[in-house]
Design an enzyme around this catalytic site. Structure first.
Site, PDB file in Angstrom:
ATOM      1  N   HIS A   1     -54.738  25.065  18.247  1.00  0.00           N
ATOM      2  CA  HIS A   1     -53.912  25.167  16.502  1.00  0.00           C
ATOM      3  C   HIS A   1     -53.543  25.947  15.634  1.00  0.00           C
ATOM      4  O   HIS A   1     -52.733  26.501  15.461  1.00  0.00           O
ATOM      5  CB  HIS A   1     -54.035  23.345  16.182  1.00  0.00           C
ATOM      6  CG  HIS A   1     -52.427  23.083  15.146  1.00  0.00           C
ATOM      7  ND1 HIS A   1     -51.306  22.492  16.274  1.00  0.00           N
ATOM      8  CD2 HIS A   1     -52.243  23.799  13.921  1.00  0.00           C
ATOM      9  CE1 HIS A   1     -50.443  22.302  14.941  1.00  0.00           C
ATOM     10  NE2 HIS A   1     -50.659  23.022  14.223  1.00  0.00           N
ATOM     11  N   GLU A   2     -54.277  26.315  14.774  1.00  0.00           N
ATOM     12  CA  GLU A   2     -54.267  27.438  13.459  1.00  0.00           C
ATOM     13  C   GLU A   2     -53.887  28.956  14.057  1.00  0.00           C
ATOM     14  O   GLU A   2     -53.384  29.442  13.879  1.00  0.00           O
ATOM     15  CB  GLU A   2     -55.511  26.512  12.768  1.00  0.00           C
ATOM     16  CG  GLU A   2     -55.388  25.600  12.168  1.00  0.00           C
ATOM     17  CD  GLU A   2     -54.182  25.196  11.506  1.00  0.00           C
ATOM     18  OE1 GLU A   2     -53.545  25.983  11.200  1.00  0.00           O
ATOM     19  OE2 GLU A   2     -54.159  23.650  11.039  1.00  0.00           O
TER      20      GLU A   2
ATOM     21  N   HIS B   1     -50.951  29.591  15.042  1.00  0.00           N
ATOM     22  CA  HIS B   1     -49.941  29.922  14.231  1.00  0.00           C
ATOM     23  C   HIS B   1     -50.103  30.652  13.535  1.00  0.00           C
ATOM     24  O   HIS B   1     -49.285  32.039  13.479  1.00  0.00           O
ATOM     25  CB  HIS B   1     -50.306  29.163  13.096  1.00  0.00           C
ATOM     26  CG  HIS B   1     -49.617  27.229  12.852  1.00  0.00           C
ATOM     27  ND1 HIS B   1     -48.421  26.832  12.675  1.00  0.00           N
ATOM     28  CD2 HIS B   1     -50.186  25.910  12.559  1.00  0.00           C
ATOM     29  CE1 HIS B   1     -47.987  25.964  12.905  1.00  0.00           C
ATOM     30  NE2 HIS B   1     -49.960  25.341  13.123  1.00  0.00           N
TER      31      HIS B   1
ATOM     32  N   HIS C   1     -48.204  33.456  16.222  1.00  0.00           N
ATOM     33  CA  HIS C   1     -46.965  33.332  15.721  1.00  0.00           C
ATOM     34  C   HIS C   1     -46.715  34.374  14.827  1.00  0.00           C
ATOM     35  O   HIS C   1     -45.173  35.534  14.674  1.00  0.00           O
ATOM     36  CB  HIS C   1     -46.392  32.016  15.421  1.00  0.00           C
ATOM     37  CG  HIS C   1     -45.335  31.900  15.704  1.00  0.00           C
ATOM     38  ND1 HIS C   1     -44.372  30.771  15.539  1.00  0.00           N
ATOM     39  CD2 HIS C   1     -44.265  32.937  16.312  1.00  0.00           C
ATOM     40  CE1 HIS C   1     -43.332  30.689  15.977  1.00  0.00           C
ATOM     41  NE2 HIS C   1     -42.610  32.079  16.083  1.00  0.00           N
TER      42      HIS C   1
HETATM   43 ZN   LIG Z   1     -49.657  23.704  12.675  1.00  0.00          ZN
END
Ligand SMILES: [Zn+2]
Length: 590
Positions: free
Chosen positions: A381-382, A385, A388
């Site tokens: 998940h991290e 980020h 991105h």
């Molecule tokens: Zn998040």
């Protein structure tokens, strides 16, 4: 463990931002004096030459302040017991406030520029970096009032923003912490322990926690209802004063997302409710025949045997994200090798996980890795980020690279889904498969269905008030219970207290915010599907149109270019089909 005993390779290296404290200090003084130059532009932004110079100067200063701020706060987050880091963070915060105050004249002045002149600037190639900023200013223009009216609203803003503050005081200061007995120990009830207690395997503990927790809100229910009703009234009144059709329109316009996306979500979710009801039915059976609202969070499948050491978990994530290509993989490995990830829990470290960083110096990730199955998903998940940000920062100028909340959780959730599918493919173990499928279903329940239900409730409250209905404990609770029944269906016992759930949701004081969680997961499911099944062209599109797109235009348009048009049925259908397929797969494992 004390931070000094953590292996260096698990600590992030902030020297990518500043080589030393001394460099930070030098930048701090230089930036501090540079802020003084901003005032020279006051009253001059009507002149395009001056406006352009101002934009460039503002970029330069904002970027410096951002880097100082991020470095200082990340230092503090890694070790809050370090007095030097705490002092640095305080200074950076106050520098940022000084910058905010110095820049405050700019938006009203730019908004006062006549429309034709704004159009000229938008067309002027010299303003290319600021095109979207100028378009947003032009968009807000019809809703900006006279100087005197704006002054009055700004002064009253201190009061009208008070409802959120009042709720926070009730919710986090005034609420007492009665104890709940769990497994022989008395646990003081807080927001944090409440969610843990609902995961307790003993139904009596869950029931007690639920009853005790809701009693706290029920005792204050008239006060909270008055607080929320006035907050809704305030949203409606301000929207009306500013000439928006509704509070929803005002809020969506500030997201730069068509209001139709909100209503489309609520309409589309209906089609998935029969499947949610089936899921509830399965859980009811698995729980032995009855399921209360307080039984929704108890895991039916124990933590799967995915827990491993960090190195192995990281490798798994890298492999799982291999559909994103070699270059993406290389960047993930660089995150580790350049020591951009702070891995281990230690004394004084901030809890949870995040990805952060400053433009131009690359992203960082903070973890508190403890080896649970959930922790592996957090890594994916991290890193989503982080990637991105990395792709957007390197593709766009400072002013356009930052992405908005509307798209912020999309890349991270896409990565979680890719990891989940990889693990499902890899494992034949029944318990692990059940864990993974349940993990995915719960993600849908909490991020998609629950948030859509909240969104529907907020819309109800604002519309009812607009039609002149009084928002009271009775009307709010009746509407909430009705929605709860509609969403969770007949398999769940809708305990009396659940009608008061609206009274404990802090997000409702940021009206029309939570829908973004639901549209975010919808987009992520669609994009993951395209990445896995759409061939190279679909993968290229994900990079070019989404990861590299930052916030250079409306976030709705960005997702649309990437292949997810949230005004149409398709993405919601893809998401709901995914939920259904996962549910059937879990049923087969049972
Ligand atoms: Zn998040």
């Amino acid at each position: 463990m004390k931070r000094e005993f953590v292996d260096e390779k698990y600590k992030w290296d902030l020297s990518h931002m500043f080589a030393s404290r001394l460099e930070w200090e030098k930048s701090f003084s230089a930036t501090n004096s540079k802020i003084g130059e901003i005032g020279g532009y006051r009253g001059k932004l009507i002149n395009p030459e001056m406006a352009l110079k101002f934009f460039r100067l503002a970029d330069e200063i904002c970027l410096s302040v951002e880097r100082l701020y991020v470095y200082a706060h990340m230092s503090m987050n890694a070790d809050g017991t370090n007095g030097e880091a705490v002092a640095l963070a305080e200074r950076a915060t106050s520098l940022s406030a000084t910058l905010g105050a110095a820049m405050s004249f700019a938006t009203p002045e730019l908004t006062a520029i006549p429309e034709e002149k704004l159009d000229e600037m938008i067309r002027d190639p010299r303003f290319a970096d600021y095109e979207y900023t100028l378009k947003c200013i032009k968009r807000d223009k019809p809703h900006v009032l006279s100087d005197k009216e704006e002054y009055i609203l700004a002064r009253l803003g201190e009061v009208t923003h008070g409802f959120k503050d009042i709720f926070e005081k009730i919710d986090s200061v005034d609420l007492p912490h009665p104890t709940v007995k769990a497994g022989g120990t008395k646990v003081p009830l807080t927001h944090g322990t409440y969610s843990k207690l609902l995961e307790n395997q003993d139904p009596a503990v869950r029931k007690k926690a639920f009853a005790t927790y809701y009693a706290l809100y029920e005792e204050r229910i008239n006060t909270i209802a008055a607080c929320y009703a006035n907050s809704v009234k305030k949203n409606n009144i301000i929207a009306e004063i500013r000439g928006y059709k509704s509070a929803l329109d005002a809020s969506m316009e500030s997201d730069d997302v068509p209001a139709g996306v909100y209503t489309k979500l609520i309409e589309a979710v209906e089609a998935g409710l029969p499947d949610l009801h089936d899921y509830m039915e399965d859980r009811r059976e698995a729980l032995g025949g009855t399921m209360h609202m307080y039984d929704l969070y108890v895991p039916l499948n124990n933590d799967a045997d995915l827990g491993t050491d960090y190195e192995e978990a990281f490798e798994t994530v890298v492999k799982a994200l291999s559909p994103l290509g070699e270059e993406y993989k290389r960047r993930l490995i660089a995150m580790r090798d350049e020591r951009r990830i702070d891995v281990m829990e230690c004394e004084g470290k901030r809890s949870g996980a995040y990805s952060w960083g400053a433009y131009g110096t690359g992203p960082y990730v903070l973890l508190n890795y403890s080896g649970t199955a959930h922790d592996i998903f957090t890594i994916a998940h991290e890193l989503g980020h982080a990637m991105h940000s990395e792709y957007s920062d390197e593709s766009l100028c400072y002013n356009k690279a930052g992405y908005s909340i509307f798209v912020a959780e999309v890349a991270s959730t896409t990565n979680e889904i890719l990891l989940l599918k990889y693990l499902l493919n890899e494992t034949k173990d029944n318990a692990t498969r059940k864990y993974l499928l349940s993990y995915y279903l719960n993600m849908f329940r909490t991020t998609f269905f629950r948030q859509a239900m909240f969104a529907e409730f907020e819309l109800y409250a604002h519309n009812a008030r607009k039609k002149g209905e009084a928002l009271t404990v009775e009307s709010l609770s009746k509407a909430y219970l009705k929605l709860n029944k509609k969403y969770y269906g007949k398999a769940v016992i809708h305990d009396r207290q659940i009608r008061y759930e609206w009274a404990r949701i802090p997000h409702f004081y940021n009206a029309f915010y939570v829908y973004k969680y639901a549209t975010g997961i919808t987009a992520a499911v669609t994009l993951a599907d395209m990445i896995l099944n759409g061939g190279q062209a679909a993968r290229d599109r994900y990079f070019d149109k989404f990861l590299r797109a930052g916030g250079h235009k409306s976030p709705y348009e960005i997702l649309k270019d990437a292949g997810v048009d949230l005004l149409t049925d398709r993405p919601y259908e893809v998401a709901m089909r995914e939920f259904r397929t996962t549910l059937r797969a879990l049923e087969r494992e049972m």
